[in-house]
Design a protein around this motif. Structure first.
Motif, PDB file in Angstrom:
ATOM      1  N   TYR A 138      -7.889   1.018  -4.338  1.00 10.57           N
ATOM      2  CA  TYR A 138      -7.458  -0.341  -3.988  1.00 10.57           C
ATOM      3  C   TYR A 138      -8.180  -0.831  -2.739  1.00 10.57           C
ATOM      4  O   TYR A 138      -8.697  -1.954  -2.701  1.00 10.57           O
ATOM      5  CB  TYR A 138      -5.941  -0.374  -3.778  1.00 10.57           C
ATOM      6  CG  TYR A 138      -5.443  -1.628  -3.115  1.00 10.57           C
ATOM      7  CD1 TYR A 138      -5.384  -2.828  -3.815  1.00 10.57           C
ATOM      8  CD2 TYR A 138      -5.048  -1.631  -1.778  1.00 10.57           C
ATOM      9  CE1 TYR A 138      -4.936  -3.988  -3.200  1.00 10.57           C
ATOM     10  CE2 TYR A 138      -4.604  -2.781  -1.160  1.00 10.57           C
ATOM     11  CZ  TYR A 138      -4.546  -3.957  -1.874  1.00 10.57           C
ATOM     12  OH  TYR A 138      -4.121  -5.096  -1.272  1.00 10.57           O
ATOM     13  N   VAL A 182      -4.676   4.381  -3.690  1.00  7.82           N
ATOM     14  CA  VAL A 182      -4.787   3.583  -2.467  1.00  7.82           C
ATOM     15  C   VAL A 182      -6.251   3.474  -2.048  1.00  7.82           C
ATOM     16  O   VAL A 182      -6.719   2.396  -1.663  1.00  7.82           O
ATOM     17  CB  VAL A 182      -3.927   4.186  -1.335  1.00  7.82           C
ATOM     18  CG1 VAL A 182      -4.154   3.447  -0.029  1.00  7.82           C
ATOM     19  CG2 VAL A 182      -2.465   4.163  -1.704  1.00  7.82           C
ATOM     20  N   GLN A 221       0.829  -1.208   0.000  1.00  6.31           N
ATOM     21  CA  GLN A 221       0.000   0.000   0.000  1.00  6.31           C
ATOM     22  C   GLN A 221       0.860   1.254   0.000  1.00  6.31           C
ATOM     23  O   GLN A 221       0.530   2.242  -0.661  1.00  6.31           O
ATOM     24  CB  GLN A 221      -0.938  -0.007   1.201  1.00  6.31           C
ATOM     25  CG  GLN A 221      -2.050  -1.013   1.091  1.00  6.31           C
ATOM     26  CD  GLN A 221      -2.968  -0.998   2.286  1.00  6.31           C
ATOM     27  OE1 GLN A 221      -3.015  -0.039   3.045  1.00  6.31           O
ATOM     28  NE2 GLN A 221      -3.717  -2.080   2.461  1.00  6.31           N
TER      29      GLN A 221
END
Length: 129
Positions: free
Chosen positions: A57, A54, A42
């Motif tokens: 995701y 991020v 990350q």
């Protein structure tokens, strides 16, 4: 039970505990490394693509929430969406499946061996009469 048999039983019990502890510790280490790998992934994504990547995701990973058993199964088959899921899943297999299974198998083998010794001892005594 004689002291010799008691010492052998205690030693084998210690062996069972050591095997289970080693497997559980290995699993815990794998889970921790899986979490660290996920955090590092990350961080790499944040550095390479920014906070929006991020967030995307994490939204993608959160949208595929699984039960614990499903997570364990999906992680080792490679179908989880998180980067560190494979290591975490293998670690959970070590802790929750392999460690108890090894204890059960070692205890069963020990019990069967003791049972076989008792049967052989009874047969020897029966033949002597």
């Amino acid at each position: 039970m004689s002291n010799r048999n008691h010492a052998a039983t205690a030693a084998s019990f210690k062996f069972v505990l050591i095997v289970a502890a080693v497997l559980a510790l290995t699993g815990c280490v794998l889970v921790i490394f899986g979490c660290a790998f996920e955090a590092q992934s990350q961080l790499d994504l944040l550095r390479a693509s920014g906070p929006a990547a991020v967030d995307a995701y994490l939204a993608h990973v959160d949208s595929h929430q699984l039960s614990f058993a499903a997570f364990m199964l999906e992680s080792v088959t490679g179908h989880c969406y998180a980067y560190g899921a494979f290591l975490q899943g293998v670690g959970f297999w070590f802790v929750f499946v392999l460690s108890p299974l090894s204890v059960a198998l070692l205890i069963a083998v020990r019990w069967l061996a003791a049972r076989d010794r008792n049967v052989n001892l009874r047969l020897r005594f029966a033949a002597a009469h």
